[in-house]
Design a protein around this motif. Sequence first.
Motif, PDB file in Angstrom:
ATOM      1  N   VAL A 206      14.197 -30.342 -14.809  1.00 15.90           N
ATOM      2  CA  VAL A 206      15.356 -31.148 -15.162  1.00 15.90           C
ATOM      3  C   VAL A 206      16.530 -30.144 -14.590  1.00 15.90           C
ATOM      4  O   VAL A 206      17.491 -30.177 -14.116  1.00 15.90           O
ATOM      5  N   GLY A 207      16.281 -28.714 -15.500  1.00 17.30           N
ATOM      6  CA  GLY A 207      17.368 -27.863 -15.011  1.00 17.30           C
ATOM      7  C   GLY A 207      17.346 -27.373 -13.750  1.00 17.30           C
ATOM      8  O   GLY A 207      18.354 -27.236 -13.076  1.00 17.30           O
ATOM      9  N   THR A 208      16.312 -27.262 -13.101  1.00 21.59           N
ATOM     10  CA  THR A 208      16.216 -26.948 -11.635  1.00 21.59           C
ATOM     11  C   THR A 208      17.041 -28.228 -10.855  1.00 21.59           C
ATOM     12  O   THR A 208      17.533 -27.705  -9.912  1.00 21.59           O
ATOM     13  N   ALA A 209      16.528 -29.260 -10.935  1.00 21.41           N
ATOM     14  CA  ALA A 209      16.960 -30.633 -10.222  1.00 21.41           C
ATOM     15  C   ALA A 209      18.644 -30.651 -10.435  1.00 21.41           C
ATOM     16  O   ALA A 209      19.215 -30.765  -9.455  1.00 21.41           O
ATOM     17  N   LEU A 210      19.070 -30.258 -11.580  1.00 18.87           N
ATOM     18  CA  LEU A 210      20.524 -30.152 -11.796  1.00 18.87           C
ATOM     19  C   LEU A 210      21.291 -29.132 -11.079  1.00 18.87           C
ATOM     20  O   LEU A 210      22.230 -29.235 -10.431  1.00 18.87           O
ATOM     21  N   VAL A 211      20.458 -27.973 -10.885  1.00 25.21           N
ATOM     22  CA  VAL A 211      21.166 -26.804 -10.329  1.00 25.21           C
ATOM     23  C   VAL A 211      21.151 -27.134  -8.829  1.00 25.21           C
ATOM     24  O   VAL A 211      22.159 -26.880  -8.009  1.00 25.21           O
ATOM     25  N   VAL A 212      20.210 -27.790  -8.198  1.00 26.26           N
ATOM     26  CA  VAL A 212      19.939 -28.023  -6.860  1.00 26.26           C
ATOM     27  C   VAL A 212      20.938 -28.931  -6.752  1.00 26.26           C
ATOM     28  O   VAL A 212      21.615 -29.106  -5.494  1.00 26.26           O
ATOM     29  N   ALA A 213      21.218 -30.200  -7.400  1.00 28.82           N
ATOM     30  CA  ALA A 213      22.139 -31.079  -6.845  1.00 28.82           C
ATOM     31  C   ALA A 213      23.563 -30.452  -7.077  1.00 28.82           C
ATOM     32  O   ALA A 213      24.341 -30.864  -6.283  1.00 28.82           O
ATOM     33  N   VAL A 214      23.922 -29.626  -7.778  1.00 18.90           N
ATOM     34  CA  VAL A 214      25.432 -28.894  -7.931  1.00 18.90           C
ATOM     35  C   VAL A 214      25.395 -28.120  -6.648  1.00 18.90           C
ATOM     36  O   VAL A 214      26.362 -27.904  -5.911  1.00 18.90           O
ATOM     37  N   VAL A 215      24.232 -27.426  -6.244  1.00 17.87           N
ATOM     38  CA  VAL A 215      24.615 -26.400  -5.073  1.00 17.87           C
ATOM     39  C   VAL A 215      24.757 -27.594  -3.916  1.00 17.87           C
ATOM     40  O   VAL A 215      25.541 -26.949  -3.028  1.00 17.87           O
ATOM     41  N   HIS A 216      24.046 -28.289  -3.794  1.00 17.27           N
ATOM     42  CA  HIS A 216      24.020 -29.168  -2.492  1.00 17.27           C
ATOM     43  C   HIS A 216      25.338 -30.101  -2.569  1.00 17.27           C
ATOM     44  O   HIS A 216      25.710 -30.527  -1.621  1.00 17.27           O
ATOM     45  N   ALA A 217      25.980 -29.973  -3.627  1.00 19.53           N
ATOM     46  CA  ALA A 217      27.390 -30.928  -3.675  1.00 19.53           C
ATOM     47  C   ALA A 217      28.556 -30.075  -3.181  1.00 19.53           C
ATOM     48  O   ALA A 217      29.571 -30.605  -3.249  1.00 19.53           O
ATOM     49  N   HIS A 218      28.246 -28.855  -2.985  1.00 15.33           N
ATOM     50  CA  HIS A 218      29.423 -27.957  -2.449  1.00 15.33           C
ATOM     51  C   HIS A 218      29.323 -27.148  -1.383  1.00 15.33           C
ATOM     52  O   HIS A 218      27.995 -26.832  -1.227  1.00 15.33           O
ATOM     53  N   ASP A 219      30.162 -26.829  -0.516  1.00 21.63           N
ATOM     54  CA  ASP A 219      29.941 -26.230   0.589  1.00 21.63           C
ATOM     55  C   ASP A 219      29.971 -24.730   0.193  1.00 21.63           C
ATOM     56  O   ASP A 219      30.157 -24.207  -0.657  1.00 21.63           O
ATOM     57  N   SER A 220      29.856 -23.940   1.440  1.00 24.41           N
ATOM     58  CA  SER A 220      30.091 -22.419   1.384  1.00 24.41           C
ATOM     59  C   SER A 220      31.374 -21.898   0.824  1.00 24.41           C
ATOM     60  O   SER A 220      31.385 -20.562   0.149  1.00 24.41           O
ATOM     61  N   ALA A 221      32.262 -22.657   0.888  1.00 24.56           N
ATOM     62  CA  ALA A 221      33.711 -22.088   0.525  1.00 24.56           C
ATOM     63  C   ALA A 221      33.893 -22.561  -1.126  1.00 24.56           C
ATOM     64  O   ALA A 221      35.029 -22.319  -1.516  1.00 24.56           O
ATOM     65  N   GLY A 222      33.039 -23.474  -1.544  1.00 22.37           N
ATOM     66  CA  GLY A 222      33.176 -23.760  -2.919  1.00 22.37           C
ATOM     67  C   GLY A 222      33.937 -25.212  -3.180  1.00 22.37           C
ATOM     68  O   GLY A 222      34.331 -25.758  -4.145  1.00 22.37           O
ATOM     69  N   ARG A 223      34.024 -25.922  -1.776  1.00 20.71           N
ATOM     70  CA  ARG A 223      34.829 -27.099  -2.011  1.00 20.71           C
ATOM     71  C   ARG A 223      33.745 -28.354  -1.935  1.00 20.71           C
ATOM     72  O   ARG A 223      32.464 -27.958  -1.684  1.00 20.71           O
ATOM     73  N   GLU A 224      33.854 -29.258  -2.737  1.00 18.89           N
ATOM     74  CA  GLU A 224      32.937 -30.335  -2.787  1.00 18.89           C
ATOM     75  C   GLU A 224      32.884 -31.206  -1.511  1.00 18.89           C
ATOM     76  O   GLU A 224      33.667 -31.225  -0.809  1.00 18.89           O
ATOM     77  N   VAL A 225      31.521 -31.404  -1.248  1.00 25.02           N
ATOM     78  CA  VAL A 225      31.142 -32.071   0.040  1.00 25.02           C
ATOM     79  C   VAL A 225      31.331 -33.536  -0.058  1.00 25.02           C
ATOM     80  O   VAL A 225      30.749 -34.039  -1.153  1.00 25.02           O
ATOM     81  N   GLU A 226      31.854 -34.369   0.846  1.00 21.31           N
ATOM     82  CA  GLU A 226      31.936 -36.096   0.929  1.00 21.31           C
ATOM     83  C   GLU A 226      30.596 -36.339   1.037  1.00 21.31           C
ATOM     84  O   GLU A 226      29.671 -35.782   1.546  1.00 21.31           O
ATOM     85  N   ALA A 227      30.302 -37.387   0.356  1.00 20.62           N
ATOM     86  CA  ALA A 227      28.990 -38.038   0.147  1.00 20.62           C
ATOM     87  C   ALA A 227      28.641 -38.877   1.642  1.00 20.62           C
ATOM     88  O   ALA A 227      29.455 -39.031   2.373  1.00 20.62           O
TER      89      ALA A 227
END
Length: 63
Positions: free
Chosen positions: A42-63
């Motif tokens: 669960v911890g790894t899945a949450l971290v991966v979800a957060v990492v994939h929700a942001h681009d390299s500049a730290g902005r949120e990625v649109e769905a």
Amino acid sequence: MAVFSFLLSSVIGLACALTGWLAYDMSLFAAFGLHLSVSLLVGTALVVAVVHAHDSAGREVEA
């Protein structure tokens, strides 16, 4: 965010382990294994979800 994810997953793992140990008559060793596996997954899945929700500049990625 990763620390919070692993703390939350540890609480979820503890709830699963206690439920398995008390309600489903699992051994203490099996309940500890369940706690570890649920917490890490669960911890790894949450971290991966957060990492994939942001681009390299730290902005949120649109769905």
